[in-house]
Design a protein around this motif. Structure first.
Motif, PDB file in Angstrom:
ATOM      1  N   ARG A 182      -6.646   0.040   6.451  1.00 29.21           N
ATOM      2  CA  ARG A 182      -7.397  -1.092   7.004  1.00 29.21           C
ATOM      3  C   ARG A 182      -8.550  -0.600   7.879  1.00 29.21           C
TER       4      ARG A 182
ATOM      5  N   VAL B 216      -8.361  -3.126  -0.124  1.00 29.12           N
ATOM      6  CA  VAL B 216      -7.602  -3.367   1.112  1.00 29.12           C
ATOM      7  C   VAL B 216      -8.051  -4.702   1.715  1.00 29.12           C
TER       8      VAL B 216
ATOM      9  N   LEU C 293       0.809  -1.222   0.000  1.00 31.96           N
ATOM     10  CA  LEU C 293       0.000   0.000   0.000  1.00 31.96           C
ATOM     11  C   LEU C 293       0.843   1.274   0.000  1.00 31.96           C
TER      12      LEU C 293
END
Length: 349
Positions: free
Chosen positions: A320, A155, A124
């Protein structure tokens, strides 16, 4: 609601601390400040990372780096909403330092903590750049210990397409450099030397290039470099740049062609490259050129964020949380996962 996330990275030989701010679920979190200390100079005398020394140095560095990040950002510890740390994979002792400090800070501040997967941080990290990617994409993760191709739909939504069955690309760089007497860290030294050499001087293997799958293997290439170095004998010093260039060309060709095959198999039109080897100039140039011909977008982290760093850990934690993939907790009893497959995150979340 705005969240300020403090991220701590200590998986191997870099100590990283950063602050990332998440504003809305729709907006990409932003990097507020970060600081990094590399242990390269300390480990050079040993030709590689010494785990016990790495752990001790993390202990010395993590709090001063945290203070530096807070000072740069104009924030205080009291402003932090979540403390994130690298839970794995990595060196067990080094991971325990970051986890211990993060959970101690969380307990002292009465703030929740969140353990982050190191490779998800790399995956990421391009979202920290000025040109962040959009989902879905093919991800090429290339670091010292990992070479993987992933399909990323969001994600926590990862599918493994292929991975190395032995040495990773970064290991191939480092081990080949060691065979040539280039010292530590070998990969960057080999790449610099390769710029002076002829990449066609030696015919080296491209393992699994035509395997029909997306797996990698670099152990055979390392053996071929050793064989060629022995064959050169006293001529090695004069031909070292050519051997370095030929080695780099072999590694990069495999990485580029396997990535293009992954794009073809998935039908996706976007690539993310992450991990330390993602800083390699030849890899970037060849992948950019190949993807431009196919009208495929390529995204990289900023060069200074290709190595391990706290920014990628804070960013992964922020994303997240935004995606609802994980919730921070106030259970400050912690563990670490020195071995932790990235594709297990869906089941572990």
């Amino acid at each position: 609601m705005s969240l300020l996330i403090l991220g701590i990275e200590s998986s191997c030989d870099e100590t990283g601390v950063a602050l990332v701010e998440s504003t809305t679920p729709q907006a990409v979190p932003t990097l507020v400040a970060h600081a990094l200390h590399s242990q390269i100079e300390m480990h050079q005398a040993y030709g590689g990372v010494v785990p016990e020394l790495a752990s001790r140095d993390h202990i010395r560095r993590v709090l001063p780096l945290t203070e530096a990040v807070l000072a740069e950002s104009g924030r205080s510890l009291g402003d932090v909403d979540v403390v994130a740390y690298t839970r794995g994979p990595g060196l067990a002792g080094a991971l325990l330092v970051g986890a211990g400090v993060a959970c101690a800070l969380g307990a002292a501040l009465d703030r929740p903590v969140l353990g982050v997967h190191h490779l998800e941080g790399h995956l990421l990290s391009p979202f920290l750049s000025a040109d962040p990617p959009e989902f879905p994409f093919v991800a090429l993760l290339v670091s010292g210990g990992h070479t993987q191709l992933m399909r990323v739909d969001g994600v926590g939504q990862y599918a493994l397409l292929g991975e190395t069955i032995d040495d990773a690309a970064g290991e191939a760089f480092d081990k080949s450099a060691k065979l040539m007497g280039l010292g530590y860290p070998g990969g960057p030294a080999l790449s610099r030397l390769a710029e002076q050499g002829d990449a066609t001087a030696f015919k080296l293997p491209r393992p699994l290039l035509h395997s029909g799958n997306l797996d990698f293997s670099f152990a055979g290439l390392k053996t071929a470099v050793l064989t060629q170095a022995k064959k050169l004998g006293d001529e090695l010093e004069a031909r070292k740049a050519d051997l370095a260039a030929s080695t780099q060309a072999a590694i990069v060709e495999v990485l580029v062609k396997k990535t293009l095959a992954a794009l073809k198999d998935t039908g996706l039109r976007r690539v993310v490259v992450a991990g330390g080897v993602g800083a390699n100039r030849l890899l970037r140039a060849q992948l950019d050129a190949a993807c431009a011909r196919l009208q495929v977008r390529v995204h990289y982290p900023e060069l200074h964020l290709c190595t391990d760093n706290g920014a990628m850990i804070a960013m992964a934690a922020a994303m997240r949380l935004q995606a609802g993939q994980q919730q921070p907790n106030r259970d400050y009893a912690f563990d670490v996962k020195p071995r932790w497959p990235l594709d297990s995150l869906l089941q572990a979340a």
